[in-house]
Design a protein around this motif. Structure first.
Motif, mmCIF file in Angstrom:
data_model
loop_
_atom_site.group_PDB
_atom_site.id
_atom_site.type_symbol
_atom_site.label_atom_id
_atom_site.label_comp_id
_atom_site.label_asym_id
_atom_site.label_seq_id
_atom_site.Cartn_x
_atom_site.Cartn_y
_atom_site.Cartn_z
ATOM 1 N N ASP A 42 0.836 -1.200 0.000
ATOM 2 C CA ASP A 42 0.000 0.000 0.000
ATOM 3 C C ASP A 42 0.867 1.245 0.000
ATOM 4 O O ASP A 42 0.579 2.234 -0.674
ATOM 5 C CB ASP A 42 -0.911 -0.001 1.237
ATOM 6 N N GLY A 43 1.942 1.189 0.789
ATOM 7 C CA GLY A 43 2.806 2.356 0.892
ATOM 8 C C GLY A 43 4.022 2.068 1.733
ATOM 9 O O GLY A 43 4.206 0.963 2.256
ATOM 10 N N ILE A 44 4.854 3.076 1.859
ATOM 11 C CA ILE A 44 6.060 2.982 2.677
ATOM 12 C C ILE A 44 6.058 4.108 3.695
ATOM 13 O O ILE A 44 5.591 5.208 3.420
ATOM 14 C CB ILE A 44 7.333 3.055 1.819
ATOM 15 N N LYS A 45 6.539 3.809 4.885
ATOM 16 C CA LYS A 45 6.764 4.841 5.904
ATOM 17 C C LYS A 45 8.260 5.026 6.042
ATOM 18 O O LYS A 45 8.994 4.078 6.330
ATOM 19 C CB LYS A 45 6.163 4.446 7.246
ATOM 20 N N VAL A 46 8.711 6.241 5.805
ATOM 21 C CA VAL A 46 10.140 6.546 5.816
ATOM 22 C C VAL A 46 10.458 7.414 7.025
ATOM 23 O O VAL A 46 9.931 8.523 7.158
ATOM 24 C CB VAL A 46 10.562 7.266 4.520
ATOM 25 N N GLY A 55 0.819 4.050 -7.663
ATOM 26 C CA GLY A 55 -0.140 3.517 -6.701
ATOM 27 C C GLY A 55 0.429 3.214 -5.334
ATOM 28 O O GLY A 55 -0.328 2.947 -4.396
ATOM 29 N N VAL A 56 1.756 3.226 -5.169
ATOM 30 C CA VAL A 56 2.377 2.995 -3.863
ATOM 31 C C VAL A 56 2.589 4.341 -3.192
ATOM 32 O O VAL A 56 3.255 5.221 -3.738
ATOM 33 C CB VAL A 56 3.709 2.240 -4.001
ATOM 34 N N ARG A 57 2.035 4.501 -2.021
ATOM 35 C CA ARG A 57 2.087 5.786 -1.323
ATOM 36 C C ARG A 57 3.364 5.923 -0.501
ATOM 37 O O ARG A 57 3.941 4.931 -0.057
ATOM 38 C CB ARG A 57 0.896 5.935 -0.379
ATOM 39 N N CYS A 58 3.736 7.157 -0.269
ATOM 40 C CA CYS A 58 4.796 7.472 0.686
ATOM 41 C C CYS A 58 4.151 8.117 1.901
ATOM 42 O O CYS A 58 3.475 9.139 1.784
ATOM 43 C CB CYS A 58 5.821 8.423 0.075
ATOM 44 N N ASP A 117 5.088 20.057 -7.186
ATOM 45 C CA ASP A 117 4.379 19.778 -8.434
ATOM 46 C C ASP A 117 4.595 18.358 -8.937
ATOM 47 O O ASP A 117 3.996 17.956 -9.941
ATOM 48 C CB ASP A 117 4.762 20.797 -9.515
ATOM 49 N N GLN A 118 5.441 17.587 -8.227
ATOM 50 C CA GLN A 118 5.673 16.197 -8.624
ATOM 51 C C GLN A 118 5.123 15.193 -7.619
ATOM 52 O O GLN A 118 5.347 13.989 -7.770
ATOM 53 C CB GLN A 118 7.170 15.952 -8.830
ATOM 54 N N GLY A 119 4.416 15.675 -6.608
ATOM 55 C CA GLY A 119 3.826 14.737 -5.664
ATOM 56 C C GLY A 119 3.917 15.207 -4.226
ATOM 57 O O GLY A 119 4.407 16.304 -3.937
ATOM 58 N N PHE A 120 3.440 14.373 -3.328
ATOM 59 C CA PHE A 120 3.406 14.712 -1.902
ATOM 60 C C PHE A 120 3.493 13.433 -1.086
ATOM 61 O O PHE A 120 3.366 12.319 -1.609
ATOM 62 C CB PHE A 120 2.118 15.461 -1.557
ATOM 63 N N SER A 121 3.697 13.608 0.210
ATOM 64 C CA SER A 121 3.686 12.482 1.144
ATOM 65 C C SER A 121 2.392 12.497 1.945
ATOM 66 O O SER A 121 1.888 13.563 2.315
ATOM 67 C CB SER A 121 4.875 12.556 2.106
#
Length: 383
Positions: A221-225, A243-246, A262-266
């Motif tokens: 689903d995603g990664i937690k960094v 589709g994989v969230r940060c 402009d290229q994405g968000f967490s």
């Protein structure tokens, strides 16, 4: 009214607390970001325990705090390092916490994800590490919660190189019933995790991490960094499969990372959102309207408090989190499992109180002031 607070040099200075809290009330569900608060556990202050005893938990107060977070639209990240996994809460206690919190989440319609680790082991072979992970994954899946595959001290000790991480995580992802969140916790949070993913070179470790995800994108689903490195997180999230969230775990740079570019968000899965819960939820609701400047205006001033709580040695941030929960009235005492309330100094507590009060985080400022004065008196500061 004023209060005398000690500074880092041991001198007392006068502080005038605010008289009104920040006006924040539960509102509409969050829409533009998925936001989890990692939540602390409330110790039972009347249990006859030692620092080496299994954790004695006040279940009523612990679950009440989770209802508080859910009421503001936040998800709860359960049984993570904020709940003192590996620092006072053992696997038996964590398993009970997972079961109880997942049941509470079902009852109130709250979102929950729970930590899956290997803390029933102190060391072991790769086969034993896999089995420990499998045991915990089964508990989380049986509870109905989403799984968060946490970094493992035992795996860090047993792995010979990147190939062992690829094998263990691949095995777990293939058998996971639903997409999971992968958690990369840096050594500033746990020194035993140095060299995770098979290398102390973060570029090489990142490549292995991404290789795990690329092999099983339908199960992630995603990664937690949690590396406290905003630039590295941004670079990593841009390399994730579609589709994989940060989920940011960066308690130093979270406003800019959640706001994005402009290229994405967490998205977010943060320990600092334990004390910031209502304010953080309100900020994201502002962001939901497209008002990035308003979001930053509300959340940016909280970073000084977060950096203070998470200052080195970072793993002891839990002490400040529980301290603020006590001042805010979420629990009746300042006691922690494992005796961890002793892990920070009086000047550290005093600065945390001052910063939190200036933000309006305390629902009852007078109660917070009185409790702070009681703590000061315990340390010998005259009232």
């Amino acid at each position: 009214m004023t209060i005398q607070l000690p500074d880092a040099d041991g001198r007392l200075r006068t502080y005038e607390p605010r008289t009104e809290p920040l006006a924040v009330t539960p509102g509409a569900p969050l829409t533009s970001r998925t936001v989890f608060s990692a939540a602390h556990v409330v110790a039972d202050p009347f249990a006859d325990v030692t620092p080496d005893s299994p954790a004695a938990v006040d279940w009523d107060a612990t679950l009440a705090f989770r209802r508080h977070l859910w009421s503001h639209g936040l998800g709860v990240a359960e049984a993570m390092d904020t709940a003192q996994r590996g620092m006072g809460l053992d696997w038996a206690g964590a398993a009970e916490l997972i079961r109880r919190s997942a049941a509470e989440a079902r009852a109130v319609g709250g979102r929950i994800a729970c930590g899956v680790g290997t803390d029933q082991l102190t060391s072991g072979t790769l086969a034993e590490v896999r089995a420990a992970y499998e045991e915990q994954l089964a508990v989380v899946e049986a509870s109905g919660a989403q799984a968060i595959l946490m970094a493992s001290r035992a795996l860090a000790a047993a792995a010979r190189g990147p190939e062992d991480y690829l094998e263990v995580y691949g095995h777990l992802l293939r058998q996971a019933a639903d997409p999971v969140i992968l958690h990369w916790l840096g050594p500033m949070f746990d020194p035993a995790l140095e060299g995770y993913w098979g290398s102390s070179d973060l570029d090489a470790a990142t490549d292995t991490f991404l290789e795990v995800i690329a092999a099983h994108p339908d199960k992630v689903d995603g990664i937690k960094v949690s590396l406290l490195d905003a630039r590295r997180e941004i670079d990593l999230r841009r390399r994730l499969p579609q589709g994989v969230r940060c989920y940011t775990g960066d308690d130093f740079h979270y406003p800019e990372l959640i706001a994005g570019d402009d290229q994405g968000f967490s998205h977010a899965l943060l320990g600092i959102f334990d004390p910031l819960g209502p304010l953080a939820a309100e900020a994201v609701r502002i962001l939901d309207t497209g008002d990035t400047a308003g979001f930053r205006a509300l959340l940016d001033p909280t970073v000084e408090l977060s950096r203070h709580l998470f200052q080195a040695p970072t793993r002891f941030y839990k002490t400040g989190v529980v301290f603020l929960a006590w001042l805010a009235g979420h629990q009746s005492h300042f006691t922690m499992v494992g005796g961890l309330q002793s892990a920070r100094s009086l000047p550290h507590f005093a600065r945390a109180y001052e910063l939190a009060d200036s933000l309006g985080l305390f629902p009852d400022p007078k109660l917070a002031e009185e409790r702070m004065k009681n703590l000061l008196a315990l340390y010998g500061v005259a009232r």
